[in-house]
Design an enzyme around this catalytic site. Structure first.
Site: not given
Ligand SMILES: *Cc1c(COP(=O)(O)O)cnc(C)c1O
Length: 388
Positions: A204, A105, A53, A179
């Site tokens: 993504k 998001y 971890r 982000d």
């Molecule tokens: C999908 C997404 C998240 C969250 O990510 P997960 O891997 O689904 O927890 C955060 N920010 C953006 C812009 C996203 O598209």
């Protein structure tokens, strides 16, 4: 990355964190499943590994890769994008304010609004494109300790000036977080623009193949990295070594995937603008995008996400999304295959009736790397099939 003297992204993407194994010569980092590591005498750690971890060699390779690609000095990997977000929010204390873009998001907003608010963190949403409003927010009696920037935004593809907001945050002593999921470090490098932290849903574009959930953070700050590293281990939302391997494999082809997906998206955006069924197209690469000049300055390419509003309203949007064949009707984004969805009832259902609500007639596309003509033909057929 010993031995590779370059700062060119395409080369770094292939090689960062992926030195051949010194013992075996394997050119791909091993998936190291061991949860514990033998000590040479008490506390005598080989390579710093103790317990899976707190650290793992496969995860370390991925963490080095994201640090390199974002131009940071530290990388951290998590079990999901929201686990990474959660760890960033651990940097705040009860009573702190968080300033958030009003088009983030949905899950990010849900975490701030439904979870962290209960623990005394107050989140205010504003349009971060409005720099006067940002300056006013930071001039408040109790100014925000952190600002959360998501650009281009989801699903309306608003573009925020990262350097301008990061500068205002720095003056106020606040942490600027970007982000960077939609843009990826190939298109946009927030740390170079003054952000303190950059965060990804690696689920993504970085993973890129719709087969792994993960989150990543990069920073240049030793202090922030140390506090994040503490919470990564203390709260334990770490990715499996196998997931780290998959994300890293995806990252090696990021540059070529983004080039193709962005070219396809531009072509489709221009095609959609001329369709009689379409009211409005949101794409940062269109010349009439409200931030066209900023996009030019801040991004290498305008990205592969786009959305559009249909004249026929919500019913038309539902019929259209259901009629597409090559575009798969599904949530998520950023993979090799093209996806279509309606944000209001799907990805953004959790922000209905909130300041982040989106138009019901909005259709969002995540444009993949298929042949562009097949993608436009699929949308054309969906328009025909859904005409009423
Ligand atoms: C999908 C997404 C998240 C969250 O990510 P997960 O891997 O689904 O927890 C955060 N920010 C953006 C812009 C996203 O598209």
């Amino acid at each position: 990355m010993a031995g590779t003297m370059t700062d060119r992204f395409e080369t770094l993407a292939v090689h960062a964190g992926a030195e051949p194994d010194p013992h075996t010569g394997a050119v791909v980092p091993a998936i190291q499943m061991s949860t514990t590591f033998k000590q040479d005498g008490v506390g005598g750690l080989r390579g710093g590994f103790e317990y899976g971890r707190s650290g793992n060699p496969t995860r370390l390779a991925l963490e080095e890769a994201i640090a390199t690609l974002e131009g940071g000095s530290h990388g951290l990997a998590y079990a999901s994008g929201l686990a990474a977000t959660q760890n960033v929010l651990y940097l705040l204390d009860p009573g702190d304010r968080l300033l958030m873009s009003d088009d983030v998001y949905g899950g990010t907003w849900r975490l701030a609004d439904k979870v962290w608010r209960r623990y005394g963190i107050e989140t205010d949403t504003i349009d971060l494109r409005d720099l006067d409003a940002v300056a006013t927010a930071f001039a408040a009696e109790r100014p925000p300790r952190m600002v959360w920037i998501e650009t281009p935004s989801n699903p309306l593809l608003k573009v925020i000036d990262i350097s301008a907001v990061a500068r205002l945050a720095a003056v106020a002593g606040a942490t600027a977080v970007v982000d960077n999921t939609f843009a990826t470090p190939y298109l946009q490098r927030p740390l170079e623009l003054g952000a303190d932290l950059v965060l990804h849903s690696a689920t993504k574009y970085l993973g890129g193949h719709s087969d792994v959930i993960g989150g990543l953070i990069a920073t240049r700050s030793d202090e922030l990295a140390e506090r994040l590293r503490f919470h990564q281990n203390a709260a334990g939302a770490v990715p499996s070594p196998f997931d780290c391997f998959l994300i890293m494999r995806g990252m090696r082809t990021l540059a070529v995937r983004m080039e193709r997906a962005c070219a396809n998206a531009l072509m489709l955006a221009l095609w959609l603008v001329d369709r009689p069924e379409v009211e409005r197209v949101h794409y940062p690469g269109l010349p009439d995008h409200p931030a066209a000049e900023l996009v030019e300055r801040q991004m290498r390419l305008p990205g592969a996400m786009l959305s559009f509003e249909l004249r026929g309203g919500e019913d038309a949007a539902r019929r259209f999304a259901g009629a597409a064949r090559l575009f798969t009707l599904a949530e998520s984004l950023g993979a090799v295959e093209s996806l279509i969805e309606l944000p209001a009832p799907m990805t953004h259902a959790s922000v209905a009736d909130s300041p982040l609500a989106v138009p019901a007639s909005l259709v969002r596309l995540s444009v993949g790397i298929e042949a562009a003509d097949d993608l436009s033909a699929d949308l054309e057929a969906a328009f025909a099939a859904s005409a009423s």
